[in-house]
Design a protein around this motif. Structure first.
Motif, PDB file in Angstrom:
ATOM      1  N   ILE A 110       0.825  -1.202   0.000  1.00 45.64           N
ATOM      2  CA  ILE A 110       0.000   0.000   0.000  1.00 45.64           C
ATOM      3  C   ILE A 110       0.866   1.262   0.000  1.00 45.64           C
ATOM      4  N   ALA A 111       1.911   1.265   0.825  1.00 53.32           N
ATOM      5  CA  ALA A 111       2.788   2.438   0.876  1.00 53.32           C
ATOM      6  C   ALA A 111       3.430   2.716  -0.467  1.00 53.32           C
ATOM      7  N   PHE A 112       3.907   1.683  -1.138  1.00 54.84           N
ATOM      8  CA  PHE A 112       4.584   1.876  -2.422  1.00 54.84           C
ATOM      9  C   PHE A 112       3.604   2.199  -3.543  1.00 54.84           C
ATOM     10  N   SER A 113       2.378   1.684  -3.459  1.00 53.06           N
ATOM     11  CA  SER A 113       1.399   2.030  -4.498  1.00 53.06           C
ATOM     12  C   SER A 113       1.081   3.522  -4.446  1.00 53.06           C
ATOM     13  N   LEU A 114       0.961   4.081  -3.237  1.00 53.41           N
ATOM     14  CA  LEU A 114       0.684   5.512  -3.089  1.00 53.41           C
ATOM     15  C   LEU A 114       1.907   6.354  -3.442  1.00 53.41           C
ATOM     16  N   ALA A 115       3.081   5.940  -2.952  1.00 56.40           N
ATOM     17  CA  ALA A 115       4.298   6.686  -3.253  1.00 56.40           C
ATOM     18  C   ALA A 115       4.598   6.660  -4.744  1.00 56.40           C
ATOM     19  N   GLY A 116       4.410   5.500  -5.373  1.00 57.13           N
ATOM     20  CA  GLY A 116       4.638   5.396  -6.814  1.00 57.13           C
ATOM     21  C   GLY A 116       3.652   6.232  -7.610  1.00 57.13           C
ATOM     22  N   ALA A 117       2.393   6.207  -7.179  1.00 55.58           N
ATOM     23  CA  ALA A 117       1.377   7.019  -7.866  1.00 55.58           C
ATOM     24  C   ALA A 117       1.714   8.495  -7.774  1.00 55.58           C
ATOM     25  N   GLN A 118       2.227   8.940  -6.614  1.00 59.40           N
ATOM     26  CA  GLN A 118       2.588  10.342  -6.453  1.00 59.40           C
ATOM     27  C   GLN A 118       3.720  10.739  -7.399  1.00 59.40           C
ATOM     28  N   VAL A 119       4.660   9.829  -7.620  1.00 57.03           N
ATOM     29  CA  VAL A 119       5.729  10.097  -8.583  1.00 57.03           C
ATOM     30  C   VAL A 119       5.127  10.301  -9.975  1.00 57.03           C
ATOM     31  N   GLY A 120       4.194   9.434 -10.346  1.00 61.75           N
ATOM     32  CA  GLY A 120       3.538   9.576 -11.643  1.00 61.75           C
ATOM     33  C   GLY A 120       2.777  10.881 -11.761  1.00 61.75           C
ATOM     34  N   ILE A 121       2.097  11.277 -10.688  1.00 59.30           N
ATOM     35  CA  ILE A 121       1.353  12.539 -10.684  1.00 59.30           C
ATOM     36  C   ILE A 121       2.309  13.715 -10.820  1.00 59.30           C
ATOM     37  N   SER A 122       3.444  13.664 -10.109  1.00 62.56           N
ATOM     38  CA  SER A 122       4.421  14.760 -10.182  1.00 62.56           C
ATOM     39  C   SER A 122       5.039  14.873 -11.570  1.00 62.56           C
ATOM     40  N   TYR A 123       5.038  13.774 -12.336  1.00 63.36           N
ATOM     41  CA  TYR A 123       5.547  13.787 -13.702  1.00 63.36           C
ATOM     42  C   TYR A 123       4.468  14.197 -14.710  1.00 63.36           C
ATOM     43  N   ASN A 126      -0.987  10.797 -17.187  1.00 58.55           N
ATOM     44  CA  ASN A 126      -2.442  10.655 -17.155  1.00 58.55           C
ATOM     45  C   ASN A 126      -2.828   9.516 -16.214  1.00 58.55           C
ATOM     46  N   LEU A 127      -4.126   9.237 -16.112  1.00 56.70           N
ATOM     47  CA  LEU A 127      -4.602   8.221 -15.169  1.00 56.70           C
ATOM     48  C   LEU A 127      -3.953   6.867 -15.426  1.00 56.70           C
ATOM     49  N   PHE A 128      -3.898   6.463 -16.685  1.00 56.19           N
ATOM     50  CA  PHE A 128      -3.309   5.165 -17.006  1.00 56.19           C
ATOM     51  C   PHE A 128      -1.842   5.119 -16.587  1.00 56.19           C
ATOM     52  N   GLY A 129      -1.124   6.198 -16.857  1.00 53.90           N
ATOM     53  CA  GLY A 129       0.287   6.251 -16.475  1.00 53.90           C
ATOM     54  C   GLY A 129       0.477   6.179 -14.975  1.00 53.90           C
ATOM     55  N   VAL A 130      -0.350   6.893 -14.221  1.00 60.03           N
ATOM     56  CA  VAL A 130      -0.259   6.877 -12.761  1.00 60.03           C
ATOM     57  C   VAL A 130      -0.569   5.480 -12.220  1.00 60.03           C
ATOM     58  N   LEU A 131      -1.580   4.828 -12.787  1.00 59.61           N
ATOM     59  CA  LEU A 131      -1.919   3.471 -12.352  1.00 59.61           C
ATOM     60  C   LEU A 131      -0.755   2.509 -12.610  1.00 59.61           C
ATOM     61  N   CYS A 132      -0.144   2.638 -13.776  1.00 64.65           N
ATOM     62  CA  CYS A 132       0.974   1.758 -14.120  1.00 64.65           C
ATOM     63  C   CYS A 132       2.166   1.985 -13.201  1.00 64.65           C
ATOM     64  N   VAL A 133       2.493   3.258 -12.966  1.00 61.89           N
ATOM     65  CA  VAL A 133       3.645   3.578 -12.127  1.00 61.89           C
ATOM     66  C   VAL A 133       3.402   3.133 -10.678  1.00 61.89           C
ATOM     67  N   GLY A 134       2.195   3.384 -10.176  1.00 61.55           N
ATOM     68  CA  GLY A 134       1.869   2.942  -8.823  1.00 61.55           C
ATOM     69  C   GLY A 134       1.910   1.423  -8.696  1.00 61.55           C
ATOM     70  N   PHE A 135       1.383   0.744  -9.691  1.00 63.20           N
ATOM     71  CA  PHE A 135       1.350  -0.724  -9.690  1.00 63.20           C
ATOM     72  C   PHE A 135       2.756  -1.308  -9.734  1.00 63.20           C
TER      73      PHE A 135
END
Length: 210
Positions: A110-123, A126-135
């Motif tokens: 859970i911690a890494f899914s949120l932290a990874g998603a935040q990295v995608g958002i900061s970059y 889009n939604l698909f990209g954030v989901l992929c990066v978080g996953f």
């Protein structure tokens, strides 16, 4: 989202990232113990579990992996493994160790899914990209760990695992675009994701098989 809010969220993301690093270090350590690896083997499995997802994510985003620039992840891993050794988690694998593994692995997920998603958002993804990066951030280390020890990765056949990572990344993306990405939202999502993951494991809930 203004700069003060972004800075506050990123600060908490740093802490969340370290929480995930520590948790995945413990899960990797316990898998090494279960497989009866020697000291170096346990260390390799623990480190790979803790940093694998982040390294794969950073390579995909064409940036130098954080672990090669920031000493805090490695320091966290060393401190966590030292604590695990002092607590004698290496003595034997039993039902108690399995519960600790599930909890640690769930916290890391859970911690890494949120932290990874935040990295995608900061970059600006889009939604698909954030989901992929978080996953990828959430499950990458675990997949590498399981492949290394010749186990089928959790995301393929066990529990409600990868789906929770995708769900949490999507909720953080939604919260950010609704202007709700503050500390309370972040830690609320963390608590929600952890509760879902543990409840799914306890009830043996899983996606339908084909």
């Amino acid at each position: 989202m203004n700069w003060s809010t972004l800075g506050s969220v990123l600060f908490d993301m740093d802490w969340l990232f370290l929480v995930g690093t520590a948790a995945f270090s413990v899960s990797g350590y316990l898998i090494g113990v279960k497989k009866r690896f020697d000291l170096l083997g346990v260390l390799i499995v623990a480190i790979l579990t803790a940093i694998g997802g982040g390294v794969v994510r950073d390579v995909l985003l064409n940036r130098v992996p954080v672990v090669f620039q920031d000493a805090s992840p490695v320091s966290t891993i060393i401190a966590t493994l030292g604590a695990a050794w002092l607590l004698s988690l290496h003595k034997s694998w039993n039902a108690r160790m399995h519960k600790i593994f599930v909890l640690a692995d769930s916290i890391g997920l859970i911690a890494f899914s949120l932290a990874g998603a935040q990295v995608g958002i900061s970059y600006g993804l889009n939604l698909f990209g954030v989901l992929c990066v978080g996953f990828i951030t959430a499950v990458g280390g675990g997949v590498l760990r399981d492949m290394l020890v010749n186990d089928v990765p959790f995301i393929l056949d066990r529990d409600f695992y990868g789906t929770v990572a995708i769900l949490m990344a999507g909720l953080l993306y939604l919260a950010t675009h609704l202007g709700l990405s503050d500390q309370r939202t972040l830690w609320g999502l963390f608590a929600l994701g952890l509760a879902i993951r543990l409840a799914a494991h306890r009830s043996a809930f899983r996606l339908p098989t084909l």
